[in-house]
Motif scaffolding. Structure first.
Motif, PDB file in Angstrom:
ATOM      1  N   ARG A  95      -5.968  -6.495  -6.629  1.00  0.00           N
ATOM      2  CA  ARG A  95      -6.501  -5.476  -6.229  1.00  0.00           C
ATOM      3  C   ARG A  95      -7.446  -5.323  -5.562  1.00  0.00           C
ATOM      4  O   ARG A  95      -8.517  -5.170  -6.072  1.00  0.00           O
ATOM      5  CB  ARG A  95      -6.336  -4.341  -7.105  1.00  0.00           C
ATOM      6  N   ARG A 118      -9.793  -3.125  -2.158  1.00  0.00           N
ATOM      7  CA  ARG A 118      -9.876  -1.766  -1.641  1.00  0.00           C
ATOM      8  C   ARG A 118     -10.120  -2.044   0.161  1.00  0.00           C
ATOM      9  O   ARG A 118     -11.845  -2.723   0.373  1.00  0.00           O
ATOM     10  CB  ARG A 118     -11.571  -0.324  -2.415  1.00  0.00           C
ATOM     11  N   TRP A 168       0.569  -1.353  -0.257  1.00  0.00           N
ATOM     12  CA  TRP A 168      -0.491   0.285   0.258  1.00  0.00           C
ATOM     13  C   TRP A 168       0.687   0.889  -0.007  1.00  0.00           C
ATOM     14  O   TRP A 168       1.947   1.074  -0.003  1.00  0.00           O
ATOM     15  CB  TRP A 168      -0.928  -0.118   1.052  1.00  0.00           C
ATOM     16  N   THR A 203      -6.686   1.679  -2.072  1.00  0.00           N
ATOM     17  CA  THR A 203      -6.314   0.377  -3.146  1.00  0.00           C
ATOM     18  C   THR A 203      -5.010  -0.288  -2.177  1.00  0.00           C
ATOM     19  O   THR A 203      -4.307   0.546  -1.898  1.00  0.00           O
ATOM     20  CB  THR A 203      -6.238   0.970  -4.089  1.00  0.00           C
TER      21      THR A 203
END
Length: 202
Positions: free
Chosen positions: A169, A171, A40, A187
């Motif tokens: 990927r 959230r 991240w 993300t």
């Protein structure tokens, strides 16, 4: 004549039904050469990463009919490792993974589709902190066959091996992990590198 045709057709159907279907082969993780990591962006200053040190599961892989393949992984959320002990404790707390209440994360595939010579899309349900969301893993089959080091280490011989790379990927806010987002990126990139050994047939 009609009776003979019907009888022949019925016999042929029974013969086809009697042929056992070929099941997908089961593979287990070589945990010494497998890694589940995530990355991240930290407040625009740098890209940080951590990994889960403990996980288990099985992959059922059918090379001829990939759609019959399945993936099932269980991750020990308490095994998170960023390399910074104080930060690990922060991530384990109720503001993030809340491992006291949610000690496990899981991924269970719902669909496997071949997209290229060695590329696949694995769709499944990812559950973290009690929240389940659909995700798609883009996976690459790096290798299949005898272990390249089997000639040096007898313990590696006698089985088929697979090598996979996969990424997706997500959230983090969708899993109730959204603290400090979007200052720290919402993300998160998840990457999997794994080597698997074919399990003995039962």
């Amino acid at each position: 004549m009609i009776r003979r045709l019907i009888g022949a057709s019925f016999a042929a159907a029974l013969a086809v039904a009697a042929v056992p279907s070929v099941a997908a082969d089961a593979y287990t993780f070589d945990k010494n050469h497998s890694r589940i990591a995530f990355t991240w962006n930290h407040v625009g200053l740098s890209n940080q990463s951590a990994r889960f040190g403990s996980f288990d599961g099985e992959i059922l892989f059918d090379a001829e009919k990939p759609e019959n393949s399945k993936v099932n992984i269980t991750i020990d959320a308490n095994s998170i490792d960023s390399g910074v002990k104080l930060f690990d404790e922060h991530l384990k707390g109720d503001g993030f993974f809340d491992v006291a209440k949610h000690p496990k994360a899981t991924f269970v595939s719902t669909d496997v589709r071949k997209t290229g010579a060695r590329s696949f899309q694995v769709t499944g349900n990812l559950t973290i902190k009690g929240k389940t969301r659909p995700v798609v893993l883009d996976a690459t089959l790096n290798y299949t066959g005898d272990h390249p080091l089997a000639g040096y280490f007898k313990a590696l011989a006698g089985s088929n091996w697979l090598g996979w790379s996969a990424h997706t990927r997500v959230r983090r806010s969708e899993f109730d992990l959204g603290q400090y987002a979007p200052l720290t990126s919402d993300t998160v990139d998840i990457s999997i590198e794994t080597e698997l050994r074919q399990a003995p047939k039962k």
